[in-house]
Design an enzyme around this catalytic site. Structure first.
Site, PDB file in Angstrom:
ATOM      1  N   ASP A  66      -5.860 -25.151  -6.581  1.00  0.00           N
ATOM      2  CA  ASP A  66      -5.366 -25.450  -7.979  1.00  0.00           C
ATOM      3  C   ASP A  66      -4.715 -26.792  -8.276  1.00  0.00           C
ATOM      4  O   ASP A  66      -3.673 -26.952  -8.637  1.00  0.00           O
ATOM      5  CB  ASP A  66      -4.427 -24.316  -8.336  1.00  0.00           C
ATOM      6  CG  ASP A  66      -3.735 -24.373  -9.778  1.00  0.00           C
ATOM      7  OD1 ASP A  66      -4.667 -25.056 -10.724  1.00  0.00           O
ATOM      8  OD2 ASP A  66      -2.687 -24.006 -10.083  1.00  0.00           O
TER       9      ASP A  66
ATOM     10  N   ASN B  43       7.373 -21.972  -8.466  1.00  0.00           N
ATOM     11  CA  ASN B  43       7.248 -20.355  -8.789  1.00  0.00           C
ATOM     12  C   ASN B  43       6.523 -19.707  -7.691  1.00  0.00           C
ATOM     13  O   ASN B  43       6.551 -18.274  -7.517  1.00  0.00           O
ATOM     14  CB  ASN B  43       6.502 -20.368 -10.215  1.00  0.00           C
ATOM     15  CG  ASN B  43       6.279 -19.070 -10.557  1.00  0.00           C
ATOM     16  OD1 ASN B  43       7.300 -18.334 -11.031  1.00  0.00           O
ATOM     17  ND2 ASN B  43       5.023 -18.593 -10.458  1.00  0.00           N
ATOM     18  N   HIS B  44       5.656 -20.409  -7.296  1.00  0.00           N
ATOM     19  CA  HIS B  44       4.881 -19.712  -6.162  1.00  0.00           C
ATOM     20  C   HIS B  44       4.460 -20.925  -4.866  1.00  0.00           C
ATOM     21  O   HIS B  44       4.646 -21.978  -5.351  1.00  0.00           O
ATOM     22  CB  HIS B  44       3.480 -19.399  -6.761  1.00  0.00           C
ATOM     23  CG  HIS B  44       2.845 -20.427  -7.834  1.00  0.00           C
ATOM     24  ND1 HIS B  44       3.136 -20.766  -8.886  1.00  0.00           N
ATOM     25  CD2 HIS B  44       2.100 -21.487  -7.377  1.00  0.00           C
ATOM     26  CE1 HIS B  44       2.639 -21.599  -9.370  1.00  0.00           C
ATOM     27  NE2 HIS B  44       1.804 -22.222  -8.247  1.00  0.00           N
TER      28      HIS B  44
ATOM     29  N   GLN C 132      -1.731 -17.819  -5.096  1.00  0.00           N
ATOM     30  CA  GLN C 132      -0.554 -18.221  -5.353  1.00  0.00           C
ATOM     31  C   GLN C 132       0.586 -17.300  -5.484  1.00  0.00           C
ATOM     32  O   GLN C 132       0.900 -16.944  -6.452  1.00  0.00           O
ATOM     33  CB  GLN C 132      -0.643 -19.034  -6.589  1.00  0.00           C
ATOM     34  CG  GLN C 132      -1.451 -20.301  -6.616  1.00  0.00           C
ATOM     35  CD  GLN C 132      -1.664 -20.876  -8.026  1.00  0.00           C
ATOM     36  OE1 GLN C 132      -1.865 -20.255  -9.076  1.00  0.00           O
ATOM     37  NE2 GLN C 132      -1.663 -22.136  -8.042  1.00  0.00           N
TER      38      GLN C 132
ATOM     39  N   ASP D  78       3.923 -15.289  -5.720  1.00  0.00           N
ATOM     40  CA  ASP D  78       5.132 -15.705  -6.422  1.00  0.00           C
ATOM     41  C   ASP D  78       6.406 -15.863  -5.273  1.00  0.00           C
ATOM     42  O   ASP D  78       6.337 -14.698  -4.639  1.00  0.00           O
ATOM     43  CB  ASP D  78       5.423 -14.831  -7.577  1.00  0.00           C
ATOM     44  CG  ASP D  78       4.879 -15.385  -8.797  1.00  0.00           C
ATOM     45  OD1 ASP D  78       4.051 -15.847  -8.914  1.00  0.00           O
ATOM     46  OD2 ASP D  78       5.699 -15.532  -9.795  1.00  0.00           O
TER      47      ASP D  78
ATOM     48  N   ARG E 251       9.394 -32.638 -12.531  1.00  0.00           N
ATOM     49  CA  ARG E 251       8.730 -32.121 -13.352  1.00  0.00           C
ATOM     50  C   ARG E 251       8.936 -30.514 -12.850  1.00  0.00           C
ATOM     51  O   ARG E 251       8.069 -30.329 -11.987  1.00  0.00           O
ATOM     52  CB  ARG E 251       7.412 -32.499 -14.020  1.00  0.00           C
ATOM     53  CG  ARG E 251       6.764 -31.714 -14.867  1.00  0.00           C
ATOM     54  CD  ARG E 251       5.717 -30.837 -14.418  1.00  0.00           C
ATOM     55  NE  ARG E 251       4.785 -30.282 -14.972  1.00  0.00           N
ATOM     56  CZ  ARG E 251       3.895 -29.120 -14.944  1.00  0.00           C
ATOM     57  NH1 ARG E 251       3.759 -28.523 -14.057  1.00  0.00           N
ATOM     58  NH2 ARG E 251       3.166 -28.910 -15.892  1.00  0.00           N
TER      59      ARG E 251
ATOM     60  N   ASP F 162       7.620 -26.951 -12.752  1.00  0.00           N
ATOM     61  CA  ASP F 162       6.397 -26.388 -13.039  1.00  0.00           C
ATOM     62  C   ASP F 162       6.913 -24.662 -13.460  1.00  0.00           C
ATOM     63  O   ASP F 162       7.606 -24.112 -12.820  1.00  0.00           O
ATOM     64  CB  ASP F 162       5.516 -26.214 -11.819  1.00  0.00           C
ATOM     65  CG  ASP F 162       4.062 -25.643 -12.063  1.00  0.00           C
ATOM     66  OD1 ASP F 162       3.453 -26.275 -13.272  1.00  0.00           O
ATOM     67  OD2 ASP F 162       3.816 -24.776 -11.377  1.00  0.00           O
TER      68      ASP F 162
ATOM     69  N   GLU G 182       8.412 -27.767 -17.632  1.00  0.00           N
ATOM     70  CA  GLU G 182       7.414 -27.288 -18.230  1.00  0.00           C
ATOM     71  C   GLU G 182       7.535 -25.854 -18.710  1.00  0.00           C
ATOM     72  O   GLU G 182       7.684 -24.757 -18.102  1.00  0.00           O
ATOM     73  CB  GLU G 182       6.193 -26.961 -17.459  1.00  0.00           C
ATOM     74  CG  GLU G 182       4.784 -26.752 -18.107  1.00  0.00           C
ATOM     75  CD  GLU G 182       3.942 -25.865 -17.175  1.00  0.00           C
ATOM     76  OE1 GLU G 182       2.863 -25.810 -17.657  1.00  0.00           O
ATOM     77  OE2 GLU G 182       4.200 -25.346 -16.086  1.00  0.00           O
TER      78      GLU G 182
ATOM     79  N   HIS H 214      -2.801 -32.374 -18.094  1.00  0.00           N
ATOM     80  CA  HIS H 214      -3.918 -32.108 -16.815  1.00  0.00           C
ATOM     81  C   HIS H 214      -4.252 -30.781 -17.224  1.00  0.00           C
ATOM     82  O   HIS H 214      -5.156 -30.337 -16.284  1.00  0.00           O
ATOM     83  CB  HIS H 214      -3.183 -32.148 -15.408  1.00  0.00           C
ATOM     84  CG  HIS H 214      -1.800 -31.476 -15.242  1.00  0.00           C
ATOM     85  ND1 HIS H 214      -0.939 -31.519 -16.012  1.00  0.00           N
ATOM     86  CD2 HIS H 214      -2.000 -30.224 -14.398  1.00  0.00           C
ATOM     87  CE1 HIS H 214      -0.063 -30.439 -15.502  1.00  0.00           C
ATOM     88  NE2 HIS H 214      -0.494 -29.489 -14.625  1.00  0.00           N
ATOM     89  N   ASP H 215      -3.732 -29.873 -18.170  1.00  0.00           N
ATOM     90  CA  ASP H 215      -4.209 -28.505 -18.345  1.00  0.00           C
ATOM     91  C   ASP H 215      -4.923 -28.531 -19.521  1.00  0.00           C
ATOM     92  O   ASP H 215      -5.248 -29.706 -20.147  1.00  0.00           O
ATOM     93  CB  ASP H 215      -2.829 -27.566 -18.365  1.00  0.00           C
ATOM     94  CG  ASP H 215      -2.230 -27.439 -17.009  1.00  0.00           C
ATOM     95  OD1 ASP H 215      -2.766 -27.310 -15.927  1.00  0.00           O
ATOM     96  OD2 ASP H 215      -0.976 -27.207 -17.214  1.00  0.00           O
TER      97      ASP H 215
END
Ligand code: GLC
Ligand code: CA
Length: 555
Positions: free
Chosen positions: A61, A103-104, A169, A171, A199, A201, A244, A310-311
């Site tokens: 990812d 987060n993961h 991924q 969590d 930053r 996530d 984010e 980037h998304d």
């Protein structure tokens, strides 16, 4: 002292090391290559670099699946190279923030490997398990069409694990105090190596309750953000977290904290989506509404303003007809859309290759209330490669010159194909050519960045919308320390004359000094300004006379 809040008026530039510059010729960008490009970034006027994940990762990812939080992926270099890079930034007065993806982890992280193979491992509780498949397993999927569920059975563990994103991924159980302690340790580690913050996530997911029996809308644990912030500032007083968090305006203050005790910065997704709606339809009313709704924030907090990242360009917060209008204008083909909610293209192709619209959009990003965040490649108006899957199409290597592979690498096997041929190919779109051309977009951006830095009112001041008599022209005024600036943007494809009234207290009845050209605006006898805006035109004015620089030195 107030100017110590550097992020209030920074110019941020985000990039992935792997697609920026390859020095050793293996086809993969590296820290050495990036370090050699620091003079370029400094020349452009960038003050802060945001690095996307560069830690060891299986890379399924784009690095957002980390398998070791305390290292550098060997493909990009070593920790030593990383420190050379942060040192190089420091020497040039630039700051570095890095992604904090907690987060993961990757399913290849040793913590997860231990957790799944040994129920007595101390890492078992670092993840989120369920004996049976939870009822809510198919709700809350982030990547619809690619990801089917948020729970996957693990044969070794004989249990199901929770993953908000892809199944590789898992969590982290972020409510677990041991996990939180580890997150602080990770932050502390990178701060020692010279970064100025993170930053963060997927913040709403980091702080949401996780588990098989959580309610459909899981409660958030906002206090976690205060703990992260406190730690950060004990270790390094001026470090920040830029979150984010694509959330509704009514929740913004919970992310910033009522006294500014949580995140210093959050990306303004609300403004972003409505800005694209405004660009698509020339109707700036929903954008004004979004800016009003996101206006409340603590004095020390700041929005991150961006165009593309980037998304995919996520349009999920627009109404159905609004989203349809943006799709029709900027991503009409199914191949340009993603996850049923967004557009996966780069900025310039979305705008039909129209330089006027690119300047308009960029000028808006630079002057809306917040700190601009530029995506690498957008400074030369790079294109996309829709033959690449999902979000990869807008993550192709930086185009430096007309050399093979755009000068990105000497290898014939770049990590991702360099865009070649056509208007956006490296043969036409590259840094070397644009650097030499005084009229290039690159040089335009450099000048705009220079001027943005001379207008601290945007970051510090209070803003008001000024009536223009048409929904197609947005006028916004900032006041700070007895100085005022006025920005006027024509979103329409037609030229328009607009009238700026003198204002209830005569706030506009003086000279409007054009900051970008010698074309100043004199008021008429009534103290009104008539401004002829070309199609997609923009104006940056300082209100009230040519002596503004003198007045600024009084503060
Ligand atoms: C964030 C990132 C995105 C990533 C996801 C999972 O949304 O911006 O690129 O895929 O988190 O880490
Ligand atoms: Ca390399």
């Amino acid at each position: 002292m107030i100017n110590d809040l550097w992020y209030k008026n920074a110019v941020v530039y985000c990039l992935s090391v792997g697609t920026y510059m390859d020095v050793n010729g293996d086809g993969i960008g590296d820290f050495e290559g990036l370090t050699r490009r620091l003079d370029y970034l400094q020349g452009l006027g960038i003050t802060t670099i945001w690095l996307m994940p560069f830690q060891p990762s299986p890379g399924r990812d784009n690095g957002y699946d980390i398998s070791d939080y305390y290292g550098v992926d060997p493909r990009y270099g070593t920790l030593g190279d990383f420190v050379e890079f942060t040192h190089g930034c420091q020497q040039r007065g630039m700051r570095v923030i890095i992604d904090l993806v907690v987060n993961h982890t990757s399913d290849q992280h040793p913590w997860f490997k231990a957790a799944r193979s040994d129920p007595t491992s101390k890492y078992r509780d670092w993840y989120v398990w369920s004996k049976a498949e939870p009822k809510n397993a198919t709700t809350g999927v982030v990547f619809p069409g690619v990801q089917k569920s948020t729970w996957t059975r693990d044969a070794a563990a004989k249990a199901w694990y929770f993953h908000r994103f892809y199944d590789f991924q898992p969590d982290l159980a972020t409510a677990n105090p041991h996990v939180q302690a580890e997150i602080l340790k990770i932050m502390g580690f990178w701060l020692e190596l010279g970064v100025s913050g993170f930053r963060m996530d997927a913040v709403p997911f980091v702080i949401s309750a996780k588990g098989a029996r959580v309610p459909a809308k899981p409660p958030e644990q906002f206090d976690m953000l205060r703990r992260f912030r406190e730690f950060l500032q004990w270790r390094c007083g001026d470090a920040i977290i830029l979150g984010e968090a694509n959330v509704l305006p009514e929740d913004d203050m919970k992310y910033f904290g009522g006294d500014g005790e949580r995140l210093q910065m959050v990306f303004n997704f609300q403004a972003n989506q409505n800005l694209f709606y405004a660009l698509a339809t020339a109707d700036c009313r929903p954008l004004k509404k979004a800016l009003k709704a996101t206006k409340p924030r603590p004095a020390t907090a700041q929005w991150g303003m961006f165009l593309r990242n980037h998304d995919e360009l996520d349009l999920g917060r627009l109404t159905e007809p609004q989203r349809a209008a943006v799709f029709a204008a900027f991503g009409p083909d199914a191949s340009m859309q993603l996850y049923g909610r967004g557009i996966r293209r780069r900025l310039m192709p979305m705008l039909g290759g129209d330089r006027r619209r690119l300047e308009l959009a960029t000028s808006l990003m630079m002057t809306l209330p917040g700190t601009p965040v530029i995506r690498y490649g957008d400074e030369i108006a790079m294109g996309d490669d829709l033959s690449l899957k999902e979000r990869e199409c807008a993550r192709t290597p930086m185009q430096w010159s007309t050399e093979p592979h755009g000068g990105f690498t000497k290898s014939d096997h770049p990590i991702s194909p360099v865009i070649s041929g056509g208007a956006y190919g490296f043969e036409h779109t590259n840094v070397a050519d644009q650097r030499r051309d005084p009229d290039s977009f690159l040089n335009w951006l450099e000048r705009i960045i220079r001027m943005r830095k001379e207008v601290p009112e945007i970051g510090w001041g209070d803003f008001q919308f000024v009536p223009t008599g048409t929904h197609e022209v947005l006028a916004i005024r900032y006041e700070w320390r007895r100085n005022s600036v006025l920005f006027v943007h024509n979103l329409g494809a037609q030229p328009r004359e607009v009238t700026i009234e003198r204002g209830a207290e005569g706030e506009h009845d003086g000279l409007l000094v054009n900051l970008l050209s010698g074309d100043h605006s004199e008021p008429d006898k009534q103290g009104c300004h008539r401004i002829l805006m070309e199609a997609y035109g923009y104006r940056w004015f300082r209100i009230g006379g040519l002596d503004y620089l003198l007045r600024r030195s009084e503060v």
